[in-house]
Design a protein around this motif. Structure first.
Motif, PDB file in Angstrom:
ATOM      1  N   ALA A  98       0.835  -1.100   0.084  1.00  0.00           N
ATOM      2  CA  ALA A  98      -0.051   0.036  -0.075  1.00  0.00           C
ATOM      3  C   ALA A  98       0.931   1.100  -0.084  1.00  0.00           C
ATOM      4  O   ALA A  98       0.555   2.241  -0.586  1.00  0.00           O
ATOM      5  N   ILE A  99       2.168   1.144   0.860  1.00  0.00           N
ATOM      6  CA  ILE A  99       2.923   2.295   0.599  1.00  0.00           C
ATOM      7  C   ILE A  99       3.619   2.730  -0.455  1.00  0.00           C
ATOM      8  O   ILE A  99       3.702   3.818  -0.965  1.00  0.00           O
ATOM      9  N   THR A 100       4.159   1.529  -0.951  1.00  0.00           N
ATOM     10  CA  THR A 100       4.945   1.695  -2.362  1.00  0.00           C
ATOM     11  C   THR A 100       4.220   1.577  -3.486  1.00  0.00           C
ATOM     12  O   THR A 100       4.690   1.692  -4.621  1.00  0.00           O
ATOM     13  N   GLU A 101       2.865   1.545  -3.509  1.00  0.00           N
ATOM     14  CA  GLU A 101       2.095   1.528  -4.806  1.00  0.00           C
ATOM     15  C   GLU A 101       2.317   2.450  -5.623  1.00  0.00           C
ATOM     16  O   GLU A 101       2.471   2.015  -6.921  1.00  0.00           O
ATOM     17  N   ASN A 102       2.318   3.490  -5.172  1.00  0.00           N
ATOM     18  CA  ASN A 102       2.523   4.697  -6.211  1.00  0.00           C
ATOM     19  C   ASN A 102       3.849   5.485  -6.000  1.00  0.00           C
ATOM     20  O   ASN A 102       3.978   6.560  -6.338  1.00  0.00           O
ATOM     21  N   SER A 103       4.886   4.869  -5.503  1.00  0.00           N
ATOM     22  CA  SER A 103       6.004   5.539  -5.133  1.00  0.00           C
ATOM     23  C   SER A 103       7.024   5.467  -6.289  1.00  0.00           C
ATOM     24  O   SER A 103       7.136   4.642  -7.095  1.00  0.00           O
ATOM     25  N   PRO A 104       7.530   6.687  -6.721  1.00  0.00           N
ATOM     26  CA  PRO A 104       8.560   6.939  -7.656  1.00  0.00           C
ATOM     27  C   PRO A 104       9.866   6.424  -7.505  1.00  0.00           C
ATOM     28  O   PRO A 104      10.695   6.368  -8.269  1.00  0.00           O
ATOM     29  N   LYS A 105      10.037   6.085  -6.134  1.00  0.00           N
ATOM     30  CA  LYS A 105      11.371   5.717  -5.769  1.00  0.00           C
ATOM     31  C   LYS A 105      11.774   4.191  -5.905  1.00  0.00           C
ATOM     32  O   LYS A 105      10.616   3.684  -6.414  1.00  0.00           O
ATOM     33  N   ASP A 106      13.080   3.982  -6.235  1.00  0.00           N
ATOM     34  CA  ASP A 106      13.281   2.515  -6.459  1.00  0.00           C
ATOM     35  C   ASP A 106      13.088   1.765  -5.190  1.00  0.00           C
ATOM     36  O   ASP A 106      13.461   2.230  -4.148  1.00  0.00           O
ATOM     37  N   LEU A 107      12.323   0.693  -5.224  1.00  0.00           N
ATOM     38  CA  LEU A 107      11.742   0.058  -4.044  1.00  0.00           C
ATOM     39  C   LEU A 107      12.935  -0.687  -3.126  1.00  0.00           C
ATOM     40  O   LEU A 107      13.148  -0.565  -2.072  1.00  0.00           O
ATOM     41  N   GLU A 109      16.072   0.612  -3.182  1.00  0.00           N
ATOM     42  CA  GLU A 109      16.709   1.889  -2.427  1.00  0.00           C
ATOM     43  C   GLU A 109      15.918   2.450  -1.298  1.00  0.00           C
ATOM     44  O   GLU A 109      16.681   2.782  -0.234  1.00  0.00           O
ATOM     45  N   PHE A 110      14.654   2.371  -1.288  1.00  0.00           N
ATOM     46  CA  PHE A 110      13.575   2.916  -0.279  1.00  0.00           C
ATOM     47  C   PHE A 110      13.667   1.903   0.688  1.00  0.00           C
ATOM     48  O   PHE A 110      14.086   2.315   1.913  1.00  0.00           O
ATOM     49  N   LYS A 111      13.818   0.542   0.445  1.00  0.00           N
ATOM     50  CA  LYS A 111      13.864  -0.506   1.678  1.00  0.00           C
ATOM     51  C   LYS A 111      15.165  -0.129   2.278  1.00  0.00           C
ATOM     52  O   LYS A 111      15.092  -0.456   3.570  1.00  0.00           O
ATOM     53  N   GLU A 112      16.106  -0.063   1.797  1.00  0.00           N
ATOM     54  CA  GLU A 112      17.548   0.041   2.262  1.00  0.00           C
ATOM     55  C   GLU A 112      17.614   1.364   3.025  1.00  0.00           C
ATOM     56  O   GLU A 112      18.219   1.505   4.276  1.00  0.00           O
ATOM     57  N   GLU A 113      17.080   2.554   2.411  1.00  0.00           N
ATOM     58  CA  GLU A 113      17.159   3.727   3.289  1.00  0.00           C
ATOM     59  C   GLU A 113      16.369   3.765   4.471  1.00  0.00           C
ATOM     60  O   GLU A 113      16.825   4.108   5.611  1.00  0.00           O
ATOM     61  N   LEU A 114      15.293   2.745   4.759  1.00  0.00           N
ATOM     62  CA  LEU A 114      14.477   2.514   5.935  1.00  0.00           C
ATOM     63  C   LEU A 114      15.048   1.638   6.837  1.00  0.00           C
ATOM     64  O   LEU A 114      14.554   1.493   7.957  1.00  0.00           O
ATOM     65  N   GLY A 115      15.978   0.836   6.242  1.00  0.00           N
ATOM     66  CA  GLY A 115      16.809  -0.255   7.043  1.00  0.00           C
ATOM     67  C   GLY A 115      15.910  -1.529   7.258  1.00  0.00           C
ATOM     68  O   GLY A 115      15.824  -2.071   8.129  1.00  0.00           O
ATOM     69  N   ILE A 116      14.899  -1.803   6.124  1.00  0.00           N
ATOM     70  CA  ILE A 116      13.884  -3.043   6.217  1.00  0.00           C
ATOM     71  C   ILE A 116      14.589  -4.034   5.532  1.00  0.00           C
ATOM     72  O   ILE A 116      15.278  -4.143   4.589  1.00  0.00           O
ATOM     73  N   GLU A 117      14.770  -5.296   6.171  1.00  0.00           N
ATOM     74  CA  GLU A 117      15.142  -6.636   5.514  1.00  0.00           C
ATOM     75  C   GLU A 117      14.196  -7.571   5.361  1.00  0.00           C
ATOM     76  O   GLU A 117      13.387  -7.675   6.349  1.00  0.00           O
ATOM     77  N   TYR A 118      13.930  -8.353   4.421  1.00  0.00           N
ATOM     78  CA  TYR A 118      12.999  -9.518   4.315  1.00  0.00           C
ATOM     79  C   TYR A 118      13.882 -10.320   5.071  1.00  0.00           C
ATOM     80  O   TYR A 118      15.053 -10.627   5.280  1.00  0.00           O
ATOM     81  N   ASP A 119      12.886 -11.636   5.353  1.00  0.00           N
ATOM     82  CA  ASP A 119      13.481 -13.003   5.769  1.00  0.00           C
ATOM     83  C   ASP A 119      14.511 -13.242   4.812  1.00  0.00           C
ATOM     84  O   ASP A 119      15.716 -13.773   5.366  1.00  0.00           O
TER      85      ASP A 119
END
Length: 143
Positions: A98-107, A109-119
């Motif tokens: 929902a958050i990244t649905e219309n995001s112009p950023k590269d997902l 990079e955005f994930k790394e910027e926020l410090g999010i890691e998938y399993d």
């Protein structure tokens, strides 16, 4: 006078070498165990070996170390934790989509910027972890 000074300097150097050798020998002797320490260590190791042999005899004899009730409780708790993990993972995925649905950023990079890691980013796979319990149940039924 210079000759006497040179002789004394040479004598001093020899004494320093001798002192260094003696100090090295003292250190090596101090690092060795005394006879009493050796006996204490031997007794301790013999006791450990005896305890391990007793435990091995019990294990070979087929002694049940975990009661079935405790085992069942752990399996239930494990199953609940896996369910919670699945639910939270699904909730995060829904929010992230929902958050990244219309995001112009590269997902990425955005994930790394926020410090999010998938399993999967850290080498964990929910499916393989949940299969542990399923594999255990299949083995129990097969016996």
């Amino acid at each position: 006078m210079k000759e006497e000074n040179a002789k004394l300097q040479e004598h001093l150097d020899q004494q320093k070498k001798a002192i260094t050798e003696v100090e090295g020998e003292i250190k090596s002797l101090q690092s060795n165990l005394t006879l009493e320490q050796i006996h204490d260590k031997e007794a301790k190791l013999r006791k450990e070996v005896k305890e391990m042999e007793d435990k091995l005899v019990k294990l070979r004899g087929g002694v049940t170390l975990v009661r079935p009730e405790e085992k069942k409780a752990v399996e239930v708790m494990y199953s609940e934790k896996i369910s919670l993990w699945r639910r939270r993972k699904r909730m995060f995925k829904d929010l992230w989509d929902a958050i990244t649905e219309n995001s112009p950023k590269d997902l990425k990079e955005f994930k790394e910027e926020l410090g999010i890691e998938y399993d999967e980013d850290v080498g964990v796979n929910l499916q393989s972890v949940s299969e542990l319990l399923q594999h255990r149940k299949k083995r129990a039924r097969g016996q």
